[in-house]
Write a protein that holds these residues in place. Structure first.
Motif, PDB file in Angstrom:
ATOM      1  N   VAL A  44       0.959  -1.231   0.020  1.00  0.00           N
ATOM      2  CA  VAL A  44      -0.069  -0.132  -0.017  1.00  0.00           C
ATOM      3  C   VAL A  44       0.840   1.125   0.016  1.00  0.00           C
ATOM      4  N   ILE A  45       2.028   1.378   0.623  1.00  0.00           N
ATOM      5  CA  ILE A  45       2.816   2.221   0.729  1.00  0.00           C
ATOM      6  C   ILE A  45       3.392   2.751  -0.861  1.00  0.00           C
ATOM      7  N   ASN A  46       3.870   1.621  -1.220  1.00  0.00           N
ATOM      8  CA  ASN A  46       4.299   1.634  -2.666  1.00  0.00           C
ATOM      9  C   ASN A  46       3.214   2.301  -3.523  1.00  0.00           C
ATOM     10  N   GLU A  47       2.052   1.929  -3.530  1.00  0.00           N
ATOM     11  CA  GLU A  47       0.994   2.347  -4.185  1.00  0.00           C
ATOM     12  C   GLU A  47       1.031   4.054  -4.031  1.00  0.00           C
ATOM     13  N   LEU A  48       0.884   4.127  -2.822  1.00  0.00           N
ATOM     14  CA  LEU A  48       0.366   5.541  -2.597  1.00  0.00           C
ATOM     15  C   LEU A  48       1.659   6.556  -3.068  1.00  0.00           C
ATOM     16  N   LEU A  49       2.919   6.070  -2.906  1.00  0.00           N
ATOM     17  CA  LEU A  49       3.880   6.768  -3.538  1.00  0.00           C
ATOM     18  C   LEU A  49       3.961   6.897  -5.076  1.00  0.00           C
TER      19      LEU A  49
END
Length: 94
Positions: free
Chosen positions: A59-64
């Motif tokens: 999720v962090i990578n998607e948000l970034l």
């Protein structure tokens, strides 16, 4: 981590020179941050350490990748429901 986006820094926290704070991070009050803080990490203490991550790595990578915080205000307003609901699939399309 080029800019500080969506970061919450608690009262009396000290950020040492040169430290970079990742997007979506939370720094607890009265913490002394002497090392870089990863995106979406919650840090606290003296010296500050990662207490937990706000989201999974995926999720962090998607948000970034989506980087909605860099969108124009018009684009954010047009997609506000998806931003508020955390609808990553819709935000990817936008």
């Amino acid at each position: 981590m080029s800019a500080i986006n969506n970061v919450w820094i608690g009262h009396d926290a000290a950020i040492m020179p040169g430290v970079r704070i990742g997007a979506g991070a939370i720094v607890a009050a009265a913490s002394v941050v002497a090392r870089d803080v990863p995106p979406s990490a919650v840090v606290g203490g003296n010296p500050a350490a990662v207490v937990r991550m706000r989201y999974s790595v995926e999720v962090i990578n998607e948000l970034l990748d989506i980087a909605w915080r860099d969108w124009s205000i018009e684009k954010i307003e047009a997609n506000l429901a998806s931003v508020n609901n955390g609808d990553l699939a819709a935000l990817k399309i936008a």
